[in-house]
Write an enzyme that holds these catalytic residues in place. Sequence first.
Site, short mmCIF file in Angstrom:
data_model
loop_
_atom_site.label_atom_id
_atom_site.label_comp_id
_atom_site.label_asym_id
_atom_site.label_seq_id
_atom_site.Cartn_x
_atom_site.Cartn_y
_atom_site.Cartn_z
CB THR A 172 -0.97 0.01 1.20
OG1 THR A 172 -1.75 1.22 1.17
CG2 THR A 172 -0.24 -0.06 2.54
CG HIS A 229 4.13 -11.43 17.16
ND1 HIS A 229 5.05 -12.43 16.94
CD2 HIS A 229 4.68 -10.64 18.13
CE1 HIS A 229 6.09 -12.26 17.74
NE2 HIS A 229 5.90 -11.18 18.46
#
Length: 255
Positions: A172, A229
């Site tokens: 992005t 994560h």
Amino acid sequence: MNTHTQQSTTTPADVPSMPHHGTTERVSRIRATIANRMVESLDTSAQLTATVEVDLSAVSDIRRAQKTRFRDEEGVGLSYLPFIVRAAVEALRDHPKLNATIDLEAGIITHPDGEHIGIAVDTPRGLLVPVIRDAAALSVRPLATSIAGIAARAQEGKLTAGDLAGGTFTVTNYGSVGTLFDTPIINQPQVAILGTGALTRRPVVVRLADGSESIEARDMMYLSLSYDHRLVDGADAARFLGQVKGRLEAGEFEV
């Protein structure tokens, strides 16, 4: 001594009303979809963001030398984005966890059949993410034309459902509107998204080949990697970003 301080005499009646003041509007279907997916993403994954600063001066030299010929030959501009996407794709092949998906309930990590890169495009309808499939097979030139092509179709409302499906990693470019760095939200079920900040030219301490240092004007950019994560550790993210940074700073690209 006269301590009287003159105050503004402007009243609310003196301020022109705007057309949107005091109005309501329906939430568009695409806005509702984006909102739901962003909340779902944050609810689903454990998201962190790592950021590095990259010296893009070598890429700037390539663009400066090639951009006129490139536009004449391809009919589109040569931006920094295809160089960044190329570096990211190469790093994904060396760090495949960032291109994978994870299903904790099933206990499965799935690696897709290639690096299929979503490119976030700001359109009048909202943010759309068309996909460049098998991006590892593309050098900077076809990446540049592919990015320009899907961006144009997105702006014109000509994307198909197939154009928006199957992405494995997203890039992005929030820097296109001047933002230095941000914390982009992962596009589920992907596990990472790379954000590119605004390019700024400023003085930087540069270490020379003989070990000495000098201050030079350089083209600098922040790259931000948001990652899940649950699958990707901080060290994994750091190694990925380090490879992208090194590749871009070396500037060894064919156009």
